[in-house]
Scaffold this active site. Sequence first.
Site, PDB file in Angstrom:
ATOM      1  CD  GLU A  33      -3.113  -0.178   0.083  1.00 17.41           C
ATOM      2  OE1 GLU A  33      -3.152   0.188  -1.108  1.00 17.41           O
ATOM      3  OE2 GLU A  33      -3.734  -1.145   0.528  1.00 17.41           O
ATOM      4  CB  SER A  67     -24.702   7.341 -12.728  1.00 18.60           C
ATOM      5  OG  SER A  67     -24.480   6.455 -11.654  1.00 18.60           O
ATOM      6  N   GLY A 126     -12.867   3.214  -0.895  1.00 22.32           N
ATOM      7  CA  GLY A 126     -11.497   2.750  -1.093  1.00 22.32           C
ATOM      8  C   GLY A 126     -11.415   1.507  -1.952  1.00 22.32           C
ATOM      9  CB  SER A 128     -10.553   1.329  -7.154  1.00 26.10           C
ATOM     10  OG  SER A 128      -9.657   2.137  -7.809  1.00 26.10           O
ATOM     11  CB  SER A 130     -12.633   7.246  -9.349  1.00 22.50           C
ATOM     12  OG  SER A 130     -11.516   6.841  -8.613  1.00 22.50           O
ATOM     13  CG  ASP A 174      -6.461   2.143  -7.503  1.00 20.72           C
ATOM     14  OD1 ASP A 174      -5.756   1.323  -6.892  1.00 20.72           O
ATOM     15  OD2 ASP A 174      -6.913   3.173  -6.983  1.00 20.72           O
ATOM     16  CE1 TYR A 224      -2.767   7.670  -2.962  1.00 16.97           C
ATOM     17  CE2 TYR A 224      -2.098   9.400  -4.485  1.00 16.97           C
ATOM     18  CZ  TYR A 224      -2.166   8.069  -4.137  1.00 16.97           C
ATOM     19  OH  TYR A 224      -1.606   7.123  -4.973  1.00 16.97           O
TER      20      TYR A 224
END
Length: 388
Positions: A33, A67, A126, A128, A130, A174, A224
């Site tokens: 990570e 969506s 978390g 992913s 996106s 990712d 981040y």
Amino acid sequence: MKKQMLAVYKKVFGEESNPRLFFSPGRVNLIGEHIDYNGGFVFPCALSIGTYGAISLRNDRLIRLYSENFATSGVISISLDDLEYQKSHTWANYLKGVIRELLLEHKPILSGFNIAIDGDLPCGAGLSSSASIELLVAVMMNDLFCLNIPRKDLALLCKKVENEYIGVNCGIMDQFVIALGKAKNALLLDCVSLDYTFVPLNHPKYAFVIVNSKVKRGLVDSKYNERRRECETAKKILQKYIPISELCDLNEEQFQNYGLFLIDPVLYRRAKHAVTENARTINANHQLLAGDLHAFGEAMIASHWSLSDDFEVSCPELDFLVKIALLNGSIGSRMTGAGFGGCTINIVKNTDIDYFKSSIITQYKDMYGIDAEIYIAQSSDGTKEITI
Ligand code: GLA
């Protein structure tokens, strides 16, 4: 989910068209990570929960996006000729960014299209969501317009979109595993060469179990980016003393000798995490191949406390989830993904899963008043077209 996806498409865009359907997985990282951007190894797998999309081409240059997960935003209409980032377009910016990047690379996206999206991946957890949407649209464009872009390049393009268009300075993990993942396998990726190998997840007595803390931290993106800057600064200081290209070029012994040059204790701890996490990940690969899930679990636990104490990307809720997991049947537990909230990943014996689930849910609720969600992680292929 497939039938539901089709129904959503027809509800929004009408019965007459026959859309093509695609699935794009989420991802969970088993170990490794915050080192994809430090030149390390990561060990994620693509998940069977993810984003579904239905698409059909139009005869004009309009793009219409809907969506089901953001139904209140309604249909977002844009033109192929105006794909600039717009805050009000929220989730649709991920799709716009990918299409814009393909056009900037002179790929022949010759007409507009309708896309409806639905999914069973929790957003902001978390896992992913996106990158899952980015690859969904990238693969749709690649297939519908016969662009013939190799998967690795699609992953790199989506990462570029996330870095430059969305503004999150993420690494390649990712997008890579979502583009190239394989069912029943984890993917060990060398983030410098982008060489990768599949490692089978065939341990019939154990399951990987995801616990969603439901904690969403608003600051995750800026924190981040701050971690990335700290690692960059640490690397620059170390480069004065030893010729490295990336923090993860250092092995643990070298770090013992050279880490002392990092006088700032924060930078020292950031670099220590990167170096030790890389070693843990390389070992974890051998442990998984040898079927030694207990050793793999120990590495996960060490990874978690390194992320919590040295890299400081955990939070009290995740730390609590790890502690109670280990007291209630898990043999390995750690936060997964960028951190500051989101999920933990746990190794649990199949026969202990029910007990594990109920204990975690009760104890977490008692402590934080939050209903944790628990999913058994099934690995899946990367983004692909599906049929009903
Ligand atoms: C996010 C980023 C990845 C990686 C992880 C932390 O998921 O998108 O590139 O850095 O955080 O390992």
